[in-house]
Design a protein around this motif. Structure first.
Motif, short mmCIF file in Angstrom:
data_model
loop_
_atom_site.label_atom_id
_atom_site.label_comp_id
_atom_site.label_asym_id
_atom_site.label_seq_id
_atom_site.Cartn_x
_atom_site.Cartn_y
_atom_site.Cartn_z
N MET A 79 39.80 32.99 49.05
CA MET A 79 40.00 32.06 47.93
C MET A 79 41.46 31.65 47.84
O MET A 79 42.34 32.42 48.15
CB MET A 79 39.62 32.75 46.62
CG MET A 79 38.29 32.38 46.08
SD MET A 79 38.14 32.94 44.38
CE MET A 79 36.41 33.18 44.34
N GLU A 80 41.67 30.46 47.40
CA GLU A 80 43.02 29.98 47.18
C GLU A 80 43.55 30.48 45.84
O GLU A 80 42.79 30.83 44.95
CB GLU A 80 43.04 28.45 47.11
CG GLU A 80 42.81 27.74 48.39
CD GLU A 80 42.92 26.24 48.21
OE1 GLU A 80 43.53 25.78 47.22
OE2 GLU A 80 42.39 25.54 49.06
N LEU A 81 44.86 30.44 45.70
CA LEU A 81 45.50 30.84 44.46
C LEU A 81 44.97 30.02 43.29
O LEU A 81 44.65 30.56 42.23
CB LEU A 81 47.02 30.69 44.57
CG LEU A 81 47.81 30.95 43.30
CD1 LEU A 81 47.60 32.36 42.79
CD2 LEU A 81 49.28 30.67 43.54
N SER A 82 44.85 28.72 43.48
CA SER A 82 44.39 27.86 42.39
C SER A 82 42.99 28.27 41.92
O SER A 82 42.73 28.33 40.72
CB SER A 82 44.40 26.39 42.82
OG SER A 82 43.58 26.19 43.96
N GLN A 83 42.13 28.58 42.86
CA GLN A 83 40.77 29.01 42.51
C GLN A 83 40.79 30.37 41.81
O GLN A 83 40.01 30.61 40.89
CB GLN A 83 39.90 29.09 43.77
CG GLN A 83 39.65 27.75 44.41
CD GLN A 83 38.98 27.89 45.77
OE1 GLN A 83 39.23 28.85 46.50
NE2 GLN A 83 38.14 26.94 46.10
N ASN A 84 41.69 31.24 42.24
CA ASN A 84 41.79 32.56 41.62
C ASN A 84 42.27 32.45 40.17
O ASN A 84 41.76 33.16 39.31
CB ASN A 84 42.73 33.46 42.41
CG ASN A 84 42.12 33.93 43.71
OD1 ASN A 84 40.93 33.76 43.94
ND2 ASN A 84 42.94 34.51 44.56
N LYS A 144 38.71 32.14 33.46
CA LYS A 144 37.36 32.01 32.93
C LYS A 144 36.70 33.38 32.72
O LYS A 144 35.94 33.56 31.77
CB LYS A 144 36.50 31.15 33.84
CG LYS A 144 36.86 29.68 33.76
CD LYS A 144 35.93 28.83 34.60
CE LYS A 144 36.22 27.36 34.38
NZ LYS A 144 35.22 26.52 35.04
N SER A 145 37.00 34.33 33.59
CA SER A 145 36.41 35.67 33.44
C SER A 145 36.91 36.36 32.18
O SER A 145 36.26 37.27 31.67
CB SER A 145 36.68 36.53 34.67
OG SER A 145 38.03 36.92 34.72
N GLU A 191 45.60 25.10 38.56
CA GLU A 191 44.19 25.25 38.94
C GLU A 191 43.71 24.16 39.88
O GLU A 191 42.76 24.36 40.63
CB GLU A 191 43.32 25.30 37.69
CG GLU A 191 43.51 26.57 36.89
CD GLU A 191 42.56 26.70 35.72
OE1 GLU A 191 41.76 25.77 35.47
OE2 GLU A 191 42.61 27.75 35.04
N ASN A 192 44.34 23.01 39.83
CA ASN A 192 43.95 21.90 40.71
C ASN A 192 44.81 21.83 41.97
O ASN A 192 44.61 20.94 42.80
CB ASN A 192 44.00 20.58 39.94
CG ASN A 192 42.89 20.49 38.93
OD1 ASN A 192 41.72 20.65 39.27
ND2 ASN A 192 43.23 20.26 37.67
N GLY A 193 45.73 22.76 42.11
CA GLY A 193 46.55 22.83 43.31
C GLY A 193 47.65 21.79 43.39
O GLY A 193 48.22 21.57 44.45
N TYR A 194 47.97 21.16 42.25
CA TYR A 194 49.03 20.16 42.24
C TYR A 194 50.41 20.79 42.21
O TYR A 194 51.39 20.18 42.63
CB TYR A 194 48.89 19.21 41.05
CG TYR A 194 47.62 18.40 41.06
CD1 TYR A 194 47.15 17.80 42.23
CD2 TYR A 194 46.86 18.25 39.91
CE1 TYR A 194 45.97 17.07 42.24
CE2 TYR A 194 45.69 17.52 39.91
CZ TYR A 194 45.25 16.93 41.09
OH TYR A 194 44.09 16.22 41.09
N LEU A 253 45.65 38.50 42.77
CA LEU A 253 45.85 37.13 42.28
C LEU A 253 46.00 36.14 43.41
O LEU A 253 45.40 35.06 43.38
CB LEU A 253 47.07 37.08 41.35
CG LEU A 253 47.39 35.72 40.74
CD1 LEU A 253 46.23 35.22 39.88
CD2 LEU A 253 48.66 35.78 39.92
N VAL A 254 46.78 36.49 44.40
CA VAL A 254 47.02 35.54 45.51
C VAL A 254 45.96 35.64 46.61
O VAL A 254 46.00 34.90 47.58
CB VAL A 254 48.43 35.69 46.10
CG1 VAL A 254 49.48 35.43 45.05
CG2 VAL A 254 48.64 37.04 46.75
N GLY A 255 45.02 36.59 46.46
CA GLY A 255 43.93 36.70 47.42
C GLY A 255 44.33 37.38 48.72
O GLY A 255 43.73 37.13 49.76
N ARG A 256 45.33 38.24 48.63
CA ARG A 256 45.79 38.93 49.83
C ARG A 256 44.82 40.05 50.17
O ARG A 256 44.51 40.91 49.36
CB ARG A 256 47.18 39.52 49.60
CG ARG A 256 47.74 40.19 50.81
CD ARG A 256 49.18 40.59 50.59
NE ARG A 256 49.69 41.17 51.81
CZ ARG A 256 50.58 42.13 51.83
NH1 ARG A 256 51.09 42.60 50.71
NH2 ARG A 256 50.99 42.63 52.97
#
Length: 68
Positions: free
Chosen positions: A1-6, A12-13, A36-39, A61-64
């Motif tokens: 997963m990307e950071l933005s998605q995380n 939301k969780s 969240e949109n990766g901008y 958080l960063v999906g490492r």
């Protein structure tokens, strides 16, 4: 997963709105939306705050992922 998605997933969780998270970061709703949109990408200080808010590690958080 990307950071933005995380960021979106963990926000939301915790049943938090973008506005509520922005308030905890002392920022505006558009800041969270941009993350969240990766901008834009949060700097290290914001990443630490996000991990603390979500009660997770920076690695999570960063999906490492670590190899087994």
């Amino acid at each position: 997963m990307e950071l933005s998605q995380n960021i979106r997933f963990y926000r939301k969780s915790m049943n938090m709105t973008q506005e509520q998270l922005a308030s905890k970061l002392n920022g505006k709703k558009s800041l969270v939306s941009n993350y969240e949109n990766g901008y834009s990408v949060p700097d290290i200080e914001i990443l630490i705050k996000l991990a603390d808010i979500f009660e997770i590690s920076l690695d999570e958080l960063v999906g490492r992922n670590f190899p087994n």
